[in-house]
Structure formats: structure tokens, C-alpha cells
Design an enzyme around this catalytic site. Structure first.
Site, PDB file in Angstrom:
ATOM      1  N   ASN A  86       0.855  -1.178   0.000  1.00 25.09           N
ATOM      2  CA  ASN A  86       0.000   0.000   0.000  1.00 25.09           C
ATOM      3  C   ASN A  86       0.896   1.234   0.000  1.00 25.09           C
ATOM      4  OD1 ASN A  86      -2.351  -1.584   0.211  1.00 25.09           O
ATOM      5  ND2 ASN A  86      -2.139  -1.710   2.427  1.00 25.09           N
ATOM      6  N   GLY A  92      -3.963   3.289   0.924  1.00 24.46           N
ATOM      7  CA  GLY A  92      -4.288   2.669   2.202  1.00 24.46           C
ATOM      8  C   GLY A  92      -3.097   2.481   3.120  1.00 24.46           C
ATOM      9  N   GLN A  93      -1.999   3.174   2.856  1.00 23.73           N
ATOM     10  CA  GLN A  93      -0.817   3.038   3.713  1.00 23.73           C
ATOM     11  C   GLN A  93      -1.048   3.767   5.033  1.00 23.73           C
ATOM     12  OE1 GLN A  93       2.875   4.464   2.000  1.00 23.73           O
ATOM     13  NE2 GLN A  93       4.086   3.722   3.719  1.00 23.73           N
ATOM     14  N   HIS A  99       6.615  -1.463   3.567  1.00 23.53           N
ATOM     15  CA  HIS A  99       6.342  -2.828   4.011  1.00 23.53           C
ATOM     16  C   HIS A  99       5.579  -3.592   2.947  1.00 23.53           C
ATOM     17  CE1 HIS A  99       3.223  -0.102   5.535  1.00 23.53           C
ATOM     18  NE2 HIS A  99       2.342  -1.085   5.375  1.00 23.53           N
ATOM     19  N   HIS A 101       3.028  -6.750   2.443  1.00 27.80           N
ATOM     20  CA  HIS A 101       2.119  -7.697   3.094  1.00 27.80           C
ATOM     21  C   HIS A 101       2.225  -9.019   2.324  1.00 27.80           C
ATOM     22  CE1 HIS A 101      -0.475  -4.618   5.248  1.00 27.80           C
ATOM     23  NE2 HIS A 101       0.062  -3.836   4.315  1.00 27.80           N
TER      24      HIS A 101
HETATM   25  P1  5GP Z   1      -0.621  -0.529   5.838  1.00 30.60           P
HETATM   26  O1  5GP Z   1      -2.082  -0.235   6.119  1.00 30.60           O
HETATM   27  O2  5GP Z   1       0.237   0.670   6.171  1.00 30.60           O
HETATM   28  O3  5GP Z   1      -0.357  -1.063   4.464  1.00 30.60           O
HETATM   29  O4  5GP Z   1      -0.211  -1.714   6.793  1.00 30.60           O
HETATM   30  C1  5GP Z   1       0.122  -1.527   8.126  1.00 30.60           C
HETATM   31  C2  5GP Z   1      -0.122  -2.848   8.822  1.00 30.60           C
HETATM   32  O5  5GP Z   1       0.495  -2.790  10.078  1.00 30.60           O
HETATM   33  C3  5GP Z   1      -1.592  -3.169   9.038  1.00 30.60           C
HETATM   34  O6  5GP Z   1      -1.921  -4.388   8.377  1.00 30.60           O
HETATM   35  C4  5GP Z   1      -1.712  -3.297  10.551  1.00 30.60           C
HETATM   36  O7  5GP Z   1      -2.579  -4.329  10.966  1.00 30.60           O
HETATM   37  C5  5GP Z   1      -0.277  -3.569  10.966  1.00 30.60           C
HETATM   38  N1  5GP Z   1       0.036  -3.127  12.316  1.00 30.60           N
HETATM   39  C6  5GP Z   1      -0.366  -1.978  12.898  1.00 30.60           C
HETATM   40  N2  5GP Z   1       0.133  -1.900  14.140  1.00 30.60           N
HETATM   41  C7  5GP Z   1       0.846  -3.034  14.346  1.00 30.60           C
HETATM   42  C8  5GP Z   1       1.616  -3.526  15.454  1.00 30.60           C
HETATM   43  O8  5GP Z   1       1.745  -2.904  16.510  1.00 30.60           O
HETATM   44  N3  5GP Z   1       2.211  -4.731  15.299  1.00 30.60           N
HETATM   45  C9  5GP Z   1       2.106  -5.454  14.137  1.00 30.60           C
HETATM   46  N4  5GP Z   1       2.731  -6.632  14.107  1.00 30.60           N
HETATM   47  N5  5GP Z   1       1.409  -5.009  13.080  1.00 30.60           N
HETATM   48  C10 5GP Z   1       0.797  -3.817  13.181  1.00 30.60           C
END
Ligand code: 5GP
Length: 113
Positions: A86, A92-93, A99, A101
Site C-alpha cells: 500500500n 491505504g498506507q 512494508h 504484506h
Molecule cells: P498498511 O495499512 O500501512 O499497508 O499496513 C500496516 C499494517 O500494520 C496493518 O496491516 C496493521 O494491521 C499492521 N500493524 C499496525 N500496528 C501493528 C503492530 O503494533 N504490530 C504489528 N505486528 N502489526 C501492526
């Protein structure tokens, strides 16, 4: 600038279920998994997003993809998996540290929401 959540995980300031680590990257389970297997693969280098990649990050990026391939194998995602990045608010980041997924363990629908 304050540390991102993922930088705090790299620095062991907050806990995570780490499944792989080497000098250049870390992989840990997502705290809110969207599939039976949901792992985040991140570079240790603090790159804010895909948009912030430098041309000389190409070797690091290649390494991350190979780590993802190896993890998919180790985590037994033989039926397939999806890798999602993302980028930015429309993408949706929510964490400003690049990172990937790695999602698998169920059939994933397409297109994404
Ligand atoms: P994004 O939405 O930025 O692509 O992904 C961020 C991801 O980080 C989300 O899937 C969310 O569930 C995960 N995340 C948020 N806080 C934490 C955390 O404290 N520990 C872990 N392991 N994952 C987290």
C-alpha cells in the site's frame, strides 16, 4: 522526526511475532491478520514508502522479494499467496515505513476494495 511503529519493532521497543530477520530486513506477523498467514516484510533501512525508493535501493528490493519467496515456501503457501504494498493515503498506507504484506492460507478475491 519521531520513530515509526515499525522502526520501534526493529529496535525491539515494541514486541512483534518475528518470523525472519537478517542484516537488511525483518519479517513479522501482522497484529490484525487479514488471512490465515499475514506477514509484514520490511527493510531495516527507514524508507517511508514505495514512492521514496532510491535508484540504489534496487539490490535491497531484490533481496526483499527473495525473502518473501523463501517465507512463502517456509510458511507452506504452496497453493498461492498475494504480496501487497500500500502506498500513500489513497493506497491505504497507514505506517510510513515501506512494508510488503504477504497474505495466504485462503482464496483471496480480486479486485481488492
Ligand atoms: P498498511 O495499512 O500501512 O499497508 O499496513 C500496516 C499494517 O500494520 C496493518 O496491516 C496493521 O494491521 C499492521 N500493524 C499496525 N500496528 C501493528 C503492530 O503494533 N504490530 C504489528 N505486528 N502489526 C501492526
Amino acid at each position: 522526526m519521531s520513530k515509526t511503529l515499525f522502526q520501534k519493532i526493529i529496535d525491539r521497543e515494541i514486541p512483534a511475532d518475528i518470523v525472519y530477520e537478517d542484516d537488511d530486513c525483518l519479517a513479522f506477523r501482522d497484529v490484525a491478520p487479514q488471512a490465515p498467514t499475514h506477514v509484514l516484510v520490511i527493510p531495516k533501512k527507514p524508507i517511508a514508502s514505495l514512492d521514496e525508493l532510491a535508484d540504489n535501493d534496487a539490490t535491497l528490493l531484490g533481496h526483499l522479494w527473495l525473502v518473501i519467496r523463501n517465507l512463502a515456501n517456509e510458511l507452506q503457501l504452496a497453493d498461492g499467496y498475494r504480496v501487497v504494498v500500500n502506498c500513500g493515503s489513497d493506497g491505504g498506507q497507514t505506517v510510513d515505513h515501506l512494508h510488503f504484506h504477504l497474505l495466504g492460507g485462503r482464496v483471496l478475491s480480486w479486485p481488492p476494495g
